[in-house]
Design an enzyme around this catalytic site. Structure first.
Site, PDB file in Angstrom:
ATOM      1  N   ASP A  78      -8.373   3.984   9.386  1.00  0.00           N
ATOM      2  CA  ASP A  78      -7.684   3.464   8.366  1.00  0.00           C
ATOM      3  C   ASP A  78      -8.898   3.505   7.040  1.00  0.00           C
ATOM      4  OD1 ASP A  78      -5.970   1.831   6.540  1.00  0.00           O
ATOM      5  OD2 ASP A  78      -5.805   0.407   8.295  1.00  0.00           O
ATOM      6  N   LYS A  81      -3.716   4.574   6.564  1.00  0.00           N
ATOM      7  CA  LYS A  81      -3.870   5.137   7.716  1.00  0.00           C
ATOM      8  C   LYS A  81      -3.878   6.748   8.014  1.00  0.00           C
ATOM      9  CE  LYS A  81      -1.666   1.211   9.935  1.00  0.00           C
ATOM     10  NZ  LYS A  81      -1.237   0.646   8.711  1.00  0.00           N
ATOM     11  N   ARG A 131       0.661  -1.024   0.114  1.00  0.00           N
ATOM     12  CA  ARG A 131       0.004  -0.038  -0.274  1.00  0.00           C
ATOM     13  C   ARG A 131       0.761   1.138   0.038  1.00  0.00           C
ATOM     14  NH1 ARG A 131      -1.727   3.804  -0.390  1.00  0.00           N
ATOM     15  NH2 ARG A 131      -3.605   5.010   0.033  1.00  0.00           N
ATOM     16  N   TYR A 132       2.013   1.230   0.737  1.00  0.00           N
ATOM     17  CA  TYR A 132       2.752   2.462   0.962  1.00  0.00           C
ATOM     18  C   TYR A 132       4.153   2.472   0.220  1.00  0.00           C
ATOM     19  CZ  TYR A 132      -0.212   3.368   4.978  1.00  0.00           C
ATOM     20  OH  TYR A 132      -1.217   3.457   5.811  1.00  0.00           O
ATOM     21  N   ASP A 158     -12.787  -0.262  11.973  1.00  0.00           N
ATOM     22  CA  ASP A 158     -13.030  -0.476  10.449  1.00  0.00           C
ATOM     23  C   ASP A 158     -14.540  -0.827  10.155  1.00  0.00           C
ATOM     24  OD1 ASP A 158     -10.450   0.023   9.938  1.00  0.00           O
ATOM     25  OD2 ASP A 158      -9.796  -1.996  10.124  1.00  0.00           O
ATOM     26  N   ARG A 189      -9.858  -8.558   9.471  1.00  0.00           N
ATOM     27  CA  ARG A 189      -9.583  -9.450   8.247  1.00  0.00           C
ATOM     28  C   ARG A 189     -10.455 -10.680   8.549  1.00  0.00           C
ATOM     29  NH1 ARG A 189      -3.991  -8.360   9.041  1.00  0.00           N
ATOM     30  NH2 ARG A 189      -3.777  -6.148   8.036  1.00  0.00           N
ATOM     31  N   CYS A 210      -5.136 -17.536  14.624  1.00  0.00           N
ATOM     32  CA  CYS A 210      -4.913 -16.445  15.900  1.00  0.00           C
ATOM     33  C   CYS A 210      -5.138 -17.438  17.110  1.00  0.00           C
ATOM     34  CB  CYS A 210      -5.979 -15.393  16.142  1.00  0.00           C
ATOM     35  SG  CYS A 210      -5.520 -14.358  14.785  1.00  0.00           S
ATOM     36  N   CYS A 245     -12.696  -8.404  14.158  1.00  0.00           N
ATOM     37  CA  CYS A 245     -11.631  -8.574  13.214  1.00  0.00           C
ATOM     38  C   CYS A 245     -11.694  -7.867  12.065  1.00  0.00           C
ATOM     39  CB  CYS A 245     -11.398 -10.133  13.061  1.00  0.00           C
ATOM     40  SG  CYS A 245      -9.990 -10.269  11.900  1.00  0.00           S
ATOM     41  N   ARG A 275       7.138  -0.048   2.397  1.00  0.00           N
ATOM     42  CA  ARG A 275       6.959  -1.226   3.146  1.00  0.00           C
ATOM     43  C   ARG A 275       5.859  -1.999   2.679  1.00  0.00           C
ATOM     44  NH1 ARG A 275       5.342   3.744   4.566  1.00  0.00           N
ATOM     45  NH2 ARG A 275       3.520   4.166   6.050  1.00  0.00           N
ATOM     46  N   CYS A 324     -10.902 -11.961  17.872  1.00  0.00           N
ATOM     47  CA  CYS A 324     -11.394 -11.046  18.106  1.00  0.00           C
ATOM     48  C   CYS A 324     -12.876 -10.848  17.286  1.00  0.00           C
ATOM     49  CB  CYS A 324     -10.551  -9.636  18.020  1.00  0.00           C
ATOM     50  SG  CYS A 324      -9.078  -9.790  18.769  1.00  0.00           S
TER      51      CYS A 324
HETATM   52  C1  LIG Z   1      -0.541  -0.422   8.648  1.00  0.00           C
HETATM   53  C2  LIG Z   1      -0.105  -0.965   7.594  1.00  0.00           C
HETATM   54  C3  LIG Z   1       1.208  -0.663   7.316  1.00  0.00           C
HETATM   55  C4  LIG Z   1       2.257  -0.285   8.140  1.00  0.00           C
HETATM   56  O1  LIG Z   1       1.939   1.293   8.324  1.00  0.00           O
HETATM   57  P1  LIG Z   1       2.854   2.153   9.325  1.00  0.00           P
HETATM   58  O2  LIG Z   1       2.083   3.392   9.419  1.00  0.00           O
HETATM   59  O3  LIG Z   1       4.517   2.213   9.088  1.00  0.00           O
HETATM   60  O4  LIG Z   1       2.771   1.247  11.037  1.00  0.00           O
HETATM   61  C5  LIG Z   1       1.812  -1.247   6.224  1.00  0.00           C
HETATM   62  N1  LIG Z   1       1.179  -1.388   5.188  1.00  0.00           N
HETATM   63  C6  LIG Z   1      -0.482  -1.892   5.227  1.00  0.00           C
HETATM   64  C7  LIG Z   1      -1.191  -2.422   4.329  1.00  0.00           C
HETATM   65  C8  LIG Z   1      -0.841  -1.519   6.494  1.00  0.00           C
HETATM   66  O5  LIG Z   1      -2.146  -1.597   6.613  1.00  0.00           O
END
Ligand SMILES: *Cc1c(COP(=O)(O)O)cnc(C)c1O
Length: 453
Positions: A347, A354, A129-130, A310, A151, A142, A149, A133, A146
């Site tokens: 989110d 986020k 997504r980012y 969510d 997911r 799990c 959840c 990372r 929860c």
């Molecule tokens: C939460 C999340 C992350 C990590 O986000 P940080 O703000 O760096 O903690 C990375 N990828 C996805 C898809 C996420 O939902």
């Protein structure tokens, strides 16, 4: 006050007696060795009406929730179940893991995959997504489940496990995507994997030179603290820098066993964070959260995120207004240690990621001053410099080396002058409409006569 006549008043000098741990009354024949064995805990999880009826006085709503066909998986470790209040249907421990009929009620905005994770998955179980990372889903299992959840569409199904081939594809994508410098293992709960499988994954990740940081997202230290043992620590500490985020929602989760588990993790050199979901009737109270975050820093866990609940099926009755989260941050910032204050985030539905939300502290600004207010409502002005020399990216080695991915620069790109505007799709076409009618370069043109002319 009625003083000594009050029947609830403690006789002077005597300690309030703690009730005996429910474990010894509910599981009297279980030895310490069994109780502290994580395998015993997993094989003795509670999931039927009979299991729960032994531990709590079930309400009709809970019975209906447990009987409902096709409900999201129920499984609760004896450790977590032993923390439940048998007589309080609103017990925060109980509400998190015992289903009620309310979770079957759909709500207007719900979605199966509200974070659009599947759309961001280049290979199954990997969410990119980012820019730098990725989120790697490594298991569907799990220690306990929860009810809210995020997911639930993938988690809990014992027949839908990630395969060796899935792992190969995920690792292959990461190895061929050099901008990924941070890999977050999640699921499900990665600490539910067999140590051998987890070690295999971690060593294959560590072998990728551009993977700088590995993170694990887990609730095992809360649901199954006995899983955190010296052998696991010896394994994990080979993979530093390894970070961990633990899902905590309520101060009642922090038991002596959980304190010990977090101590072991911290001693293994793993920086610990917590992630909390804001939940109606469970922790939607500034003082509950303040107690939680203060208890967390005592066990070396740094509050990281509070999530707005969510828009996921089953979680409708746990949702709070966003104002509740802002109120909680207002009650924390300045009122307690800065490192107790997490970031409150939504989110964003549709895969926006986020988004931080917080109270407003910047009240106004002029060329020369900004007006700010503090947590007490004290308002002051900060005088800005008049001799500031603009930072020059052309002479800055770090700016020259930066390679932002086109399309993900966002508002930062506007500030850096790389783009002039961010426009929604179709924006240009819509705003060219005036050129499609006979345009008179005389202004003002009476709107009513324009079409007639
Ligand atoms: C939460 C999340 C992350 C990590 O986000 P940080 O703000 O760096 O903690 C990375 N990828 C996805 C898809 C996420 O939902």
């Amino acid at each position: 006050m009625k003083g000594a006549e009050n029947e609830f008043e403690e006789p002077p000098g005597e300690e309030v007696e703690e009730p005996p741990p429910r474990r010894t009354t509910l599981w009297p024949d279980v030895s310490d060795q069994q109780w502290n064995d994580w395998r015993w805990q997993l094989t003795h999880r509670l999931n039927t009406i009979d299991d729960f009826a032994r531990v709590i006085r079930l309400t009709p709503e809970e019975v209906a929730g447990l009987l409902a066909p096709g409900h999201f998986r129920v499984d609760v470790t004896p450790h977590f179940a032993s923390l439940m209040d048998p007589n309080d249907p609103n017990c925060p421990i109980r509400r998190q893991v015992v289903p009620t009929i309310r979770e079957l009620v759909p709500f207007e905005a719900e979605m199966a995959d509200s974070l659009a994770e599947d759309a961001h998955s280049p290979v199954p179980g990997l969410v990119h997504r980012y820019p730098d990372r990725v989120l790697m889903l490594v298991t569907t299992q799990c220690a306990s489940y929860c009810r809210f959840c995020t997911r639930s569409r993938v988690v809990g199904d014992s027949k839908a496990q990630f395969s060796r081939t899935n792992y190969d594809q995920q690792l292959d994508y990461i190895a061929h995507t050099p901008q990924v410098r941070d890999v977050l293992l999640s699921g499900g709960d990665p600490l539910m994997l067999s140590p051998r499988v987890l070690e295999g994954l971690l060593s294959r990740l560590r072998a990728i030179p551009h993977v700088e940081v590995i993170r694990i997202g887990t609730r095992v230290p809360v649901f199954l603290p006995m899983r955190i043992n010296p052998e696991l620590m010896a394994m994990l500490r080979q993979f530093h820098p390894l970070w961990m985020n633990i899902h905590f929602n309520h101060p009642k989760e922090i038991t002596p066993e959980v304190r010990q588990a977090c101590g072991m993790l911290a001693d293994a050199g793993i920086p610990l964070g917590s992630q909390t979901v804001l939940l109606a009737g469970i922790n939607d109270c500034p003082n509950v959260i303040k107690t939680l975050v203060q208890e967390l820093v005592r066990i070396r866990v740094r509050p990281y995120y509070i999530y707005q609940c969510d828009l996921v099926h089953g979680a409708g009755h746990f949702r709070t207004p966003v104002g509740k989260g802002i109120e909680i941050i207002e009650a924390l910032r300045g009122h307690t240690s800065g490192f107790c204050v997490p970031t409150y985030v939504i989110d964003a539905p549709g895969g926006g990621g986020k988004i931080p939300i917080m109270p407003q502290y910047l009240i106004s600004q002029s060329e020369s001053r900004v007006v700010v207010r503090n947590f007490e409502g004290f308002i002051s002005s900060y005088v800005q410099p008049t001799d500031y020399r603009l930072h020059d990216p052309a002479t800055c080695a770090y700016c020259q080396a930066a390679r932002p991915e086109p399309g993900q620069e966002g508002v930062e790109g506007l500030l850096a002058g790389h783009t002039m505007a961010i426009a929604p799709e179709g924006f240009d076409q819509v705003h060219q409409r005036l050129t499609r009618i006979a345009w008179q370069p005389v202004w003002p043109v009476p709107v009513a006569t324009k079409e007639v002319v």
